[in-house]
Design an enzyme around this catalytic site. Structure first.
Site, PDB file in Angstrom:
ATOM      1  N   ASP A   1       2.251   2.646   2.538  1.00  0.00           N
ATOM      2  CA  ASP A   1       2.214   3.377   3.804  1.00  0.00           C
ATOM      3  C   ASP A   1       3.589   3.350   4.468  1.00  0.00           C
ATOM      4  O   ASP A   1       4.316   2.363   4.367  1.00  0.00           O
ATOM      5  CB  ASP A   1       1.174   2.765   4.741  1.00  0.00           C
ATOM      6  CG  ASP A   1      -0.238   3.084   4.281  1.00  0.00           C
ATOM      7  OD1 ASP A   1      -0.388   3.924   3.373  1.00  0.00           O
ATOM      8  OD2 ASP A   1      -1.187   2.510   4.832  1.00  0.00           O
TER       9      ASP A   1
ATOM     10  N   CYS B   1       0.821  -1.218   0.000  1.00  0.00           N
ATOM     11  CA  CYS B   1       0.000   0.000   0.000  1.00  0.00           C
ATOM     12  C   CYS B   1       0.848   1.257   0.000  1.00  0.00           C
ATOM     13  O   CYS B   1       0.337   2.347  -0.216  1.00  0.00           O
ATOM     14  CB  CYS B   1      -0.928   0.021   1.210  1.00  0.00           C
ATOM     15  SG  CYS B   1      -0.037   0.120   2.773  1.00  0.00           S
TER      16      CYS B   1
ATOM     17  N   CYS C   1      -1.584  -4.215   9.128  1.00  0.00           N
ATOM     18  CA  CYS C   1      -1.177  -2.835   9.421  1.00  0.00           C
ATOM     19  C   CYS C   1      -0.384  -2.774  10.726  1.00  0.00           C
ATOM     20  O   CYS C   1       0.432  -1.876  10.909  1.00  0.00           O
ATOM     21  CB  CYS C   1      -2.389  -1.914   9.518  1.00  0.00           C
ATOM     22  SG  CYS C   1      -3.487  -2.021   8.095  1.00  0.00           S
TER      23      CYS C   1
ATOM     24  N   CYS D   1      -3.017   4.391   6.876  1.00  0.00           N
ATOM     25  CA  CYS D   1      -4.439   4.234   7.151  1.00  0.00           C
ATOM     26  C   CYS D   1      -4.715   4.417   8.652  1.00  0.00           C
ATOM     27  O   CYS D   1      -3.785   4.531   9.454  1.00  0.00           O
ATOM     28  CB  CYS D   1      -4.887   2.845   6.708  1.00  0.00           C
ATOM     29  SG  CYS D   1      -4.160   1.545   7.720  1.00  0.00           S
TER      30      CYS D   1
HETATM   31 FE1  FES Z   1      -1.532   0.233   4.510  1.00  0.00          FE
HETATM   32 FE2  FES Z   1      -2.911  -0.157   6.701  1.00  0.00          FE
HETATM   33  S1  FES Z   1      -3.674  -0.048   4.676  1.00  0.00           S
HETATM   34  S2  FES Z   1      -0.795  -0.072   6.502  1.00  0.00           S
END
Ligand code: FES
Length: 151
Positions: free
Chosen positions: A36, A34, A103, A59
């Protein structure tokens, strides 16, 4: 998707947000799927985490997990803090929805890396980074971190 009240609490009012400019150890990790990113900064005194802060671009679950891990780890010895697992983080938050369990990896991994980099620094070694290069290669592997979760 339902988040526990504790997740919502830490997402809306995250603890220990920010940077420690003269940190003793920094752990930066990224989720290759993702994209992140999370960075954890630590200060160490007498073998204990005297201060800890985080910066997270991610997120709601990523923000809540980073917030709660800082409250769990503050004051712990390095030996204890490095043992905090992904499951410990999720449990402390009152659980995470199954599709959000991954996550919690970011928080546990970032703290471990910050401690590892502190130890490397003591040995005169360069820090390691946990940000994976070549995100595109992993984007199709189905390890879900769906983009719609980032709204
Ligand atoms: Fe990427 Fe939670 S959706 S860390």
């Amino acid at each position: 998707m339902m988040y526990s009240p504790k997740v919502m609490q830490h997402f809306s009012n995250p603890q220990n947000v920010g940077e420690i400019p003269d940190a003793d150890g920094v752990g930066e990790v990224g989720n290759p799927v993702c994209g992140d990113l999370m960075t954890i900064y630590i200060k160490v005194k007498d073998n204990k985490l005297s201060d800890i802060k985080f910066k997270t671009f991610g997120c709601a679950a990523a923000i809540a997990t980073s917030s709660i891990i800082t409250t769990m780890a503050k004051g712990m010895t390095l030996e204890d803090a490095v043992k905090i697992s992904r499951n410990d983080v999720a449990k402390e938050l009152g659980g995470l929805p199954p599709q959000k369990m991954h996550c919690s990896n970011l928080a546990a991994d970032a703290l471990k890396l910050a401690i590892e980099n502190y130890r490397r620094k003591l040995q005169g070694l360069p820090p390691r980074t946990g940000v994976t290069e070549g995100e595109e290669e992993h984007a199709e592997d189905g390890a879900s971190c769906p983009p719609e979760e980032h709204k």
